[in-house]
Write a protein that holds these residues in place. Sequence first.
Motif, PDB file in Angstrom:
ATOM      1  N   ARG A 171       0.834  -1.209   0.000  1.00  0.00           N
ATOM      2  CA  ARG A 171       0.000   0.000   0.000  1.00  0.00           C
ATOM      3  C   ARG A 171       0.865   1.254   0.000  1.00  0.00           C
ATOM      4  NH1 ARG A 171      -6.130   0.087   1.311  1.00  0.00           N
ATOM      5  NH2 ARG A 171      -6.638  -2.036   0.684  1.00  0.00           N
ATOM      6  N   LEU A 221      -3.935   0.561   7.479  1.00  0.00           N
ATOM      7  CA  LEU A 221      -3.228   1.744   7.974  1.00  0.00           C
ATOM      8  C   LEU A 221      -2.965   1.644   9.471  1.00  0.00           C
ATOM      9  CD1 LEU A 221      -2.034   4.484   7.207  1.00  0.00           C
ATOM     10  CD2 LEU A 221      -4.272   5.516   7.684  1.00  0.00           C
ATOM     11  N   TYR A 224       0.124  -0.279   9.721  1.00  0.00           N
ATOM     12  CA  TYR A 224       1.212   0.609   9.280  1.00  0.00           C
ATOM     13  C   TYR A 224       1.621   1.554  10.412  1.00  0.00           C
ATOM     14  CZ  TYR A 224       3.444   4.394   6.553  1.00  0.00           C
ATOM     15  OH  TYR A 224       4.310   5.346   6.072  1.00  0.00           O
ATOM     16  N   TYR A 225       0.630   2.130  11.087  1.00  0.00           N
ATOM     17  CA  TYR A 225       0.900   3.053  12.201  1.00  0.00           C
ATOM     18  C   TYR A 225       1.641   2.342  13.328  1.00  0.00           C
ATOM     19  CZ  TYR A 225      -0.079   5.810  16.414  1.00  0.00           C
ATOM     20  OH  TYR A 225       0.029   6.505  17.584  1.00  0.00           O
ATOM     21  N   GLU A 227       3.405  -0.478  13.242  1.00  0.00           N
ATOM     22  CA  GLU A 227       4.746  -0.882  12.818  1.00  0.00           C
ATOM     23  C   GLU A 227       5.689   0.315  12.772  1.00  0.00           C
ATOM     24  OE1 GLU A 227       3.464  -4.712  10.012  1.00  0.00           O
ATOM     25  OE2 GLU A 227       3.744  -2.727   9.121  1.00  0.00           O
ATOM     26  N   SER A 228       5.174   1.450  12.322  1.00  0.00           N
ATOM     27  CA  SER A 228       6.000   2.666  12.253  1.00  0.00           C
ATOM     28  C   SER A 228       6.434   3.128  13.639  1.00  0.00           C
ATOM     29  CB  SER A 228       5.214   3.791  11.569  1.00  0.00           C
ATOM     30  OG  SER A 228       4.873   3.449  10.248  1.00  0.00           O
ATOM     31  N   PHE A 321       5.800   8.131   1.719  1.00  0.00           N
ATOM     32  CA  PHE A 321       5.257   7.433   2.877  1.00  0.00           C
ATOM     33  C   PHE A 321       5.212   8.394   4.062  1.00  0.00           C
ATOM     34  CE2 PHE A 321       6.306   3.820   0.258  1.00  0.00           C
ATOM     35  CZ  PHE A 321       5.267   2.951   0.537  1.00  0.00           C
ATOM     36  N   ASP A 328      10.048   2.256   9.308  1.00  0.00           N
ATOM     37  CA  ASP A 328       9.341   2.281   8.025  1.00  0.00           C
ATOM     38  C   ASP A 328       8.218   1.245   8.076  1.00  0.00           C
ATOM     39  OD1 ASP A 328      11.178   4.135   7.257  1.00  0.00           O
ATOM     40  OD2 ASP A 328      12.333   2.783   5.983  1.00  0.00           O
ATOM     41  N   GLY A 329       7.010   1.694   8.294  1.00  0.00           N
ATOM     42  CA  GLY A 329       5.886   0.775   8.442  1.00  0.00           C
ATOM     43  C   GLY A 329       5.401   0.215   7.114  1.00  0.00           C
ATOM     44  N   GLY A 330       4.523  -0.764   7.198  1.00  0.00           N
ATOM     45  CA  GLY A 330       3.919  -1.337   6.004  1.00  0.00           C
ATOM     46  C   GLY A 330       4.518  -2.672   5.630  1.00  0.00           C
ATOM     47  N   VAL A 400       7.038   1.218  -2.774  1.00  0.00           N
ATOM     48  CA  VAL A 400       6.608   0.338  -1.690  1.00  0.00           C
ATOM     49  C   VAL A 400       7.598  -0.801  -1.483  1.00  0.00           C
ATOM     50  CG1 VAL A 400       5.131  -1.254  -3.024  1.00  0.00           C
ATOM     51  CG2 VAL A 400       4.582  -0.747  -0.650  1.00  0.00           C
ATOM     52  N   SER A 404       8.721  -0.660   2.499  1.00  0.00           N
ATOM     53  CA  SER A 404       8.056  -1.512   3.494  1.00  0.00           C
ATOM     54  C   SER A 404       8.884  -2.751   3.793  1.00  0.00           C
ATOM     55  CB  SER A 404       6.669  -1.905   2.996  1.00  0.00           C
ATOM     56  OG  SER A 404       5.868  -0.757   2.803  1.00  0.00           O
TER      57      SER A 404
END
Length: 456
Positions: A171, A221, A224-225, A227-228, A321, A328-330, A400, A404
């Motif tokens: 994503r 998301l 993602y948040y 992981e970030s 991103f 670096d999330g995702g 990506v 990610s």
Amino acid sequence: MKKIKQWAAMGLATVMAVSLSACGGGKSTSETAAATTAAVAGESKAEESVASAEPVELRFSWWGGDSRHAATEEAIKAFEAKYPNITVAPEYGAWTGWEEKQSLNILGGNAPDVMQINWNWIESYSQGGTAFANLEDYADVLDLTQFTKESLELCKVDNKLMAVPISSTGRVFYWNKTAFEEVGCDIPTDLDSLYAAGEAFKAYDPDMYPMALGEYDRAILFVYYLESKYGKNWVEDGKVNYTQEEVKDGMDFFKTLEEKHVTPTAVAIRGDMADSLDKNAKWIDGKYAGIFEWDSSASKFKAALEGSVNKPGQEFVVGEFIDMGDYDGGFTKISMAFAVAGNSKHPKEAAMLINFLLNEEEGVKICSTERGIPNSAAGLKILADNNLGDPLTVEANTKVMNYSKFILDSKFEHNDLKADPDGAYYKVFGKLSTGEFTSEQAASELIKAVTETLEN
């Protein structure tokens, strides 16, 4: 079935995406090099095989946007011209409700001969390796040497190859640049600028938002948040890898997004009565100015935006991103795959169709990057040699794959979690949005649902 690992997810896609976009850098494995060498050596060896001349009819199903539908139908016509004895009946539609319909067909023994499937369907619906044909049995017409061993391993059950990977994906953030210029604020690159955009859009026009996030978009998301911020895989060793308090933090984040006018509520988006965001009038006319979507979906969102009658001339761009923490999330994953029904009466011809779409010049040129940047070495070389491929998709995929770094658990997309409207993601994020759940309750319910899915 193994978890998808970053180096396997990147595979050929990153290497050739960089080539297609004329960017420098990129890493390759020995398997990538071997597969690329095979492609350079000549056309797919499977093209030389000939099937029976008896009349054959195949059913072929896929989901997607209008541009994918048009390209695939054109490719079918080309395939039928090459093999006049084979007729292909297309079955396609939008994603909403698609998995539920196809899962009933698969489990009920009425699956199409050739199916575009999500990667997780291999584990969810293969019924121990019987629902889909073992494609290694048809290697004489389907050239499997064009795919890395790692990517093929991710498509196996009980050592049987249930599908071949079409592309790898992740994503990224896409924006309506014109809408941001109209409002007079910068495209977000971190949380502060994201929240500032919400305030600016609200002040300019309360009906405009910098982002639109459906329930499943929120689930991705959300990960993602986390992981970030915390630098951990969402699931590790078959268990949720976050504490109740950390998951609550993720839920609080989504309450903040709504409170700061970054995204409409989930109920408001459902009230727009659109099957998907690319068909939502508020996206098309610039009321919703951003999305967090798969890199393989770029073309349909771009086409919808640029086709606006009420607001022509809008510009669709890939964003950076958004910085939400120290990491670096995702995640990346096999975007989709082609499978053949285990009870197909014509599995060899079905495999020929797959080979035509993924490995042969005519099919690859027609489909281009409608299903993302191809995993097939032959397909990638054909696109590169002919300077084909949607530049936006190439740009998004390259970003990506280079950004990610986290692992996707194979059950993240299980139907018990992502089915609309009864999956846990829809229930949890929907009720959080309406206020039926507090952040604490939403965290508890999500952890419970994911744990039950992992244990089953």
